[in-house]
Design an enzyme around this catalytic site. Structure first.
Site, PDB file in Angstrom:
ATOM      1  N   HIS A  30      -2.800   2.612   1.406  1.00 17.05           N
ATOM      2  CA  HIS A  30      -3.039   0.995   2.273  1.00 17.05           C
ATOM      3  C   HIS A  30      -3.788   0.024   1.159  1.00 17.05           C
ATOM      4  O   HIS A  30      -3.075  -0.148   0.082  1.00 17.05           O
ATOM      5  CB  HIS A  30      -3.872   1.182   3.453  1.00 17.05           C
ATOM      6  CG  HIS A  30      -3.982  -0.027   4.262  1.00 17.05           C
ATOM      7  ND1 HIS A  30      -3.096  -1.273   4.134  1.00 17.05           N
ATOM      8  CD2 HIS A  30      -4.640  -0.303   5.404  1.00 17.05           C
ATOM      9  CE1 HIS A  30      -3.660  -2.012   5.061  1.00 17.05           C
ATOM     10  NE2 HIS A  30      -4.492  -1.536   5.862  1.00 17.05           N
ATOM     11  N   HIS A  43       7.485   0.094   2.184  1.00 16.68           N
ATOM     12  CA  HIS A  43       6.642  -0.480   3.360  1.00 16.68           C
ATOM     13  C   HIS A  43       7.179   0.099   4.703  1.00 16.68           C
ATOM     14  O   HIS A  43       8.322   0.197   4.788  1.00 16.68           O
ATOM     15  CB  HIS A  43       6.775  -1.872   2.975  1.00 16.68           C
ATOM     16  CG  HIS A  43       5.770  -2.657   3.661  1.00 16.68           C
ATOM     17  ND1 HIS A  43       5.716  -2.954   5.311  1.00 16.68           N
ATOM     18  CD2 HIS A  43       4.537  -3.075   3.535  1.00 16.68           C
ATOM     19  CE1 HIS A  43       4.630  -3.344   5.899  1.00 16.68           C
ATOM     20  NE2 HIS A  43       3.852  -3.542   4.734  1.00 16.68           N
ATOM     21  N   ASP A  92       1.055  -4.707  -3.052  1.00 16.51           N
ATOM     22  CA  ASP A  92       0.168  -4.332  -4.018  1.00 16.51           C
ATOM     23  C   ASP A  92       0.849  -4.003  -5.479  1.00 16.51           C
ATOM     24  O   ASP A  92       0.301  -3.785  -6.509  1.00 16.51           O
ATOM     25  CB  ASP A  92      -0.177  -3.047  -3.604  1.00 16.51           C
ATOM     26  CG  ASP A  92      -0.970  -2.965  -2.188  1.00 16.51           C
ATOM     27  OD1 ASP A  92      -0.614  -2.681  -1.039  1.00 16.51           O
ATOM     28  OD2 ASP A  92      -2.084  -3.659  -2.408  1.00 16.51           O
TER      29      ASP A  92
HETATM   30  C1  SDX Z   1      -0.171  -2.033   2.393  1.00 17.31           C
HETATM   31  O1  SDX Z   1       1.330  -2.233   7.112  1.00 17.31           O
HETATM   32  C2  SDX Z   1       1.187  -3.099   6.057  1.00 17.31           C
HETATM   33  O2  SDX Z   1       1.524  -4.162   6.586  1.00 17.31           O
HETATM   34  C3  SDX Z   1       0.252  -2.730   5.109  1.00 17.31           C
HETATM   35  C4  SDX Z   1      -0.023  -4.139   3.879  1.00 17.31           C
HETATM   36  C5  SDX Z   1      -0.835  -4.778   4.391  1.00 17.31           C
HETATM   37  O3  SDX Z   1      -0.586  -6.116   4.171  1.00 17.31           O
HETATM   38  O4  SDX Z   1      -1.627  -4.549   5.236  1.00 17.31           O
HETATM   39  O5  SDX Z   1       1.326  -4.487   3.799  1.00 17.31           O
HETATM   40  C6  SDX Z   1      -0.407  -3.361   2.726  1.00 17.31           C
HETATM   41  O6  SDX Z   1      -0.531  -0.978   2.718  1.00 17.31           O
HETATM   42  C7  SDX Z   1       1.184  -1.922   1.407  1.00 17.31           C
HETATM   43  C8  SDX Z   1       1.650  -0.272   1.220  1.00 17.31           C
HETATM   44  C9  SDX Z   1       0.781  -0.096  -0.027  1.00 17.31           C
HETATM   45  N1  SDX Z   1       1.078   1.456  -0.240  1.00 17.31           N
HETATM   46  C10 SDX Z   1       1.551   1.769  -1.268  1.00 17.31           C
HETATM   47  O7  SDX Z   1       2.235   1.232  -2.160  1.00 17.31           O
HETATM   48  C11 SDX Z   1       1.663   3.472  -1.344  1.00 17.31           C
HETATM   49  C12 SDX Z   1       3.141   3.845  -1.730  1.00 17.31           C
HETATM   50  N2  SDX Z   1       3.993   3.566  -0.670  1.00 17.31           N
HETATM   51  C13 SDX Z   1       4.366   4.704   0.345  1.00 17.31           C
HETATM   52  O8  SDX Z   1       3.239   5.632   0.415  1.00 17.31           O
HETATM   53  C14 SDX Z   1       4.901   4.117   1.714  1.00 17.31           C
HETATM   54  O9  SDX Z   1       6.039   3.409   1.352  1.00 17.31           O
HETATM   55  C15 SDX Z   1       4.298   3.699   2.528  1.00 17.31           C
HETATM   56  C16 SDX Z   1       3.186   4.368   2.926  1.00 17.31           C
HETATM   57  C17 SDX Z   1       3.809   2.276   2.284  1.00 17.31           C
HETATM   58  C18 SDX Z   1       5.199   3.363   3.908  1.00 17.31           C
HETATM   59  O10 SDX Z   1       5.425   4.723   4.087  1.00 17.31           O
HETATM   60  P1  SDX Z   1       6.357   5.160   5.269  1.00 17.31           P
HETATM   61  O11 SDX Z   1       6.787   3.920   6.206  1.00 17.31           O
HETATM   62  O12 SDX Z   1       5.807   6.479   5.874  1.00 17.31           O
HETATM   63  O13 SDX Z   1       7.700   5.407   4.386  1.00 17.31           O
HETATM   64  P2  SDX Z   1       9.001   6.290   5.005  1.00 17.31           P
HETATM   65  O14 SDX Z   1       8.475   7.671   5.594  1.00 17.31           O
HETATM   66  O15 SDX Z   1       9.707   5.385   5.801  1.00 17.31           O
HETATM   67  O16 SDX Z   1       9.643   6.684   3.611  1.00 17.31           O
HETATM   68  C19 SDX Z   1      11.001   6.741   3.545  1.00 17.31           C
HETATM   69  C20 SDX Z   1      11.374   7.783   2.512  1.00 17.31           C
HETATM   70  C21 SDX Z   1      10.881   9.022   2.669  1.00 17.31           C
HETATM   71  O17 SDX Z   1      11.807   9.903   1.585  1.00 17.31           O
HETATM   72  P3  SDX Z   1      12.558  10.870   2.409  1.00 17.31           P
HETATM   73  O18 SDX Z   1      11.546  11.680   3.211  1.00 17.31           O
HETATM   74  O19 SDX Z   1      13.481  10.065   3.283  1.00 17.31           O
HETATM   75  O20 SDX Z   1      13.279  11.565   1.307  1.00 17.31           O
HETATM   76  O21 SDX Z   1      10.934   7.020   1.453  1.00 17.31           O
HETATM   77  C22 SDX Z   1      10.125   7.784   0.475  1.00 17.31           C
HETATM   78  C23 SDX Z   1       9.595   8.694   1.470  1.00 17.31           C
HETATM   79  O22 SDX Z   1       9.142   9.860   0.865  1.00 17.31           O
HETATM   80  N3  SDX Z   1       9.037   6.916   0.069  1.00 17.31           N
HETATM   81  C24 SDX Z   1       8.639   6.667  -1.141  1.00 17.31           C
HETATM   82  C25 SDX Z   1       7.900   5.738  -1.282  1.00 17.31           C
HETATM   83  N4  SDX Z   1       7.636   5.095  -0.004  1.00 17.31           N
HETATM   84  C26 SDX Z   1       8.610   5.959   0.713  1.00 17.31           C
HETATM   85  N5  SDX Z   1       8.879   7.695  -2.234  1.00 17.31           N
HETATM   86  C27 SDX Z   1       8.234   7.094  -3.278  1.00 17.31           C
HETATM   87  N6  SDX Z   1       7.440   6.231  -3.667  1.00 17.31           N
HETATM   88  C28 SDX Z   1       7.250   5.418  -2.503  1.00 17.31           C
HETATM   89  N7  SDX Z   1       6.351   4.441  -2.666  1.00 17.31           N
END
Ligand code: SDX
Length: 399
Positions: free
Chosen positions: A238, A277, A333
């Site tokens: 986050h 996201h 971010d």
């Molecule tokens: C913020 O909620 C908000 O609005 C948050 C925020 C705010 O203003 O408050 O916008 C701020 O928290 C932004 C996010 C910051 N976090 C990161 O940058 C960390 C990296 N991102 C990931 O951890 C992830 O994208 C999340 C946590 C942000 C979202 O996760 P989800 O919704 O659980 O992602 P998903 O399960 O839908 O992913 C789909 C696929 C998966 O792969 P498969 O299982 O389909 O093979 O995409 C992959 C995930 O493993 N994936 C990623 C990834 N994000 C998703 N793979 C590599 N790197 C990534 N960043």
């Protein structure tokens, strides 16, 4: 998905899912606060005005604006007792731990703000108390951030200047000793920080805002609820992602290493921080604006070399089918850490620069939940998928 239908009313009763504050269209990459597109607020508003909009629902008129700014900037000082708690923390404490401790301490020193002591309808009954504590929390959030920086630098605290603007004050308090009492921060950096604060102020029901609203629904005081929300924001998935992006780029080291890093991401050995996201299945509109802010920050502070690795990561991922089919785009971010690094903030300080502006969004949702008048505690239900009912079996009879 397993055919169990939650009755609409049942669902509505267990989750405050209605809101007038922020709307996100994840497919279009669209974000607006109280009807104003984020691009217009970033270009034309400033952080304190956007905070007012989020919390009170409309842009302030001239008098409201003057009063709001005066009140916030005259409630930036921290109580001596709170300063002692902050000062008692080790210099190498993570600044987010300092931020969380400071708000917990402020809760202890604000009995008049505590419904547990003043009666559970304190905030429904007395809008002055509610607004006064909103002003105090916003005013002090910047000072807490600066105090966390002083802890890290092992240097004495610097009192805020009420005649400085909100973001100017934060930069002043963080660096005045190095630059002397009458230090005036570079206006380009003040503007850049203000835009970054607007972009981080609110984002619908994200993890930390849900925490603030959830915890606040038990009618605890708002300082404790802010401490809880800050703890949620602290996590690397986050608000801690801006710090994690820089650590990731440092680990990659050079543009030549980007392809092999992305292969590791595809093998799930690494995470591409700053990408992806839960809501945006298109680019995060805030990311595009922050990318432009990096230019003005680099002009003022010098170019941050890690932007080459970040740009190479972004360019490669946006062309790679593995990321495209998962709808992974840069989020808020991805570029913000590069701004803070160029501005000279310590790496683990970046999440605090997310927390300060997000206090406005947390308070807006906390107040909205109280205003909705239900004052009901949040109690989401779960779909039970565990064992069917069964009788207890004594140890001797268990196989
Ligand atoms: C913020 O909620 C908000 O609005 C948050 C925020 C705010 O203003 O408050 O916008 C701020 O928290 C932004 C996010 C910051 N976090 C990161 O940058 C960390 C990296 N991102 C990931 O951890 C992830 O994208 C999340 C946590 C942000 C979202 O996760 P989800 O919704 O659980 O992602 P998903 O399960 O839908 O992913 C789909 C696929 C998966 O792969 P498969 O299982 O389909 O093979 O995409 C992959 C995930 O493993 N994936 C990623 C990834 N994000 C998703 N793979 C590599 N790197 C990534 N960043």
């Amino acid at each position: 998905n397993n055919g169990i239908r939650i009755s609409d009313q049942g669902f509505l009763n267990t989750a405050a899912i209605t809101s007038k504050i922020t709307f996100i269209d994840g497919d279009k990459g669209f974000l607006m606060h109280r009807g104003y597109p984020i691009e217009q607020l970033a270009e034309k508003s400033d952080f304190l005005e956007t905070a007012y909009l989020l919390i009170f629902g409309s842009l302030p008129d001239k008098d409201q604006d003057t009063t709001w700014r005066y009140e916030v900037m005259h409630h930036t000082a921290l109580a001596e007792d709170a300063m002692k708690v902050i000062g008692s923390l080790r210099y190498d404490s993570h600044p987010m731990s300092v931020f969380i401790s400071a708000f917990s301490a402020m809760a202890a020193f604000a009995p008049e703000a505590n419904p547990a002591l003043q009666g559970r309808d304190l905030y429904q009954k007395n809008k002055d108390i509610l607004n006064k504590n909103i002003i105090r929390i916003i005013g002090k959030a910047g000072t807490v951030a600066a105090a966390a920086m002083r802890v890290r630098m092992n240097r004495p605290f610097i009192a805020p200047k009420s005649n400085y603007s909100y973001c100017e004050n934060i930069l002043y308090m963080m660096d005045a000793v190095a630059n002397g009492e009458d230090y005036k921060p570079d206006p380009r950096l003040v503007k850049a920080l203000d835009i970054l604060f607007i972009l981080h102020a609110d984002h619908e029901m994200n993890c930390s805002t849900a925490t603030m609203t959830h915890v606040g629904s038990s009618l605890v005081d708002p300082y404790s609820a802010v401490a809880a929300a800050a703890a949620a924001l602290y996590g690397p998935l986050h608000g801690g992602a801006n710090e994690a992006v820089i650590r990731m780029c440092e680990k990659i080291g050079s543009v030549e290493n980007v392809p092999s890093f992305l292969e590791k991401v595809k093998r799930k050995e690494e995470l591409l921080f700053g990408f992806g996201h839960r809501v945006y299945r298109n680019t995060d509109p805030r990311s595009n604006i922050i990318k432009k802010v990096t230019e003005s920050v680099f002009e003022a502070c010098g170019r941050e070399p890690l932007i080459d690795v970040a740009t190479a990561l972004r360019d490669a991922a946006l062309k790679d089918p593995w990321f495209v089919e998962r709808k992974l785009y840069p989020n808020v971010d991805f570029w913000s850490g590069l701004c803070y690094r160029a501005m000279g903030f310590p790496l683990d300080f970046f999440p605090v620069l997310f927390a300060v502006p997000r206090v406005a969004g947390w308070l807006a949702h906390w107040k909205q939940n109280l205003d909705q008048g239900n004052g009901k505690i949040w109690r989401p239900r779960q779909l039970y998928i565990g064992e069917q009912k069964r009788d207890y079996v004594g140890r001797e009879e268990r196989e």
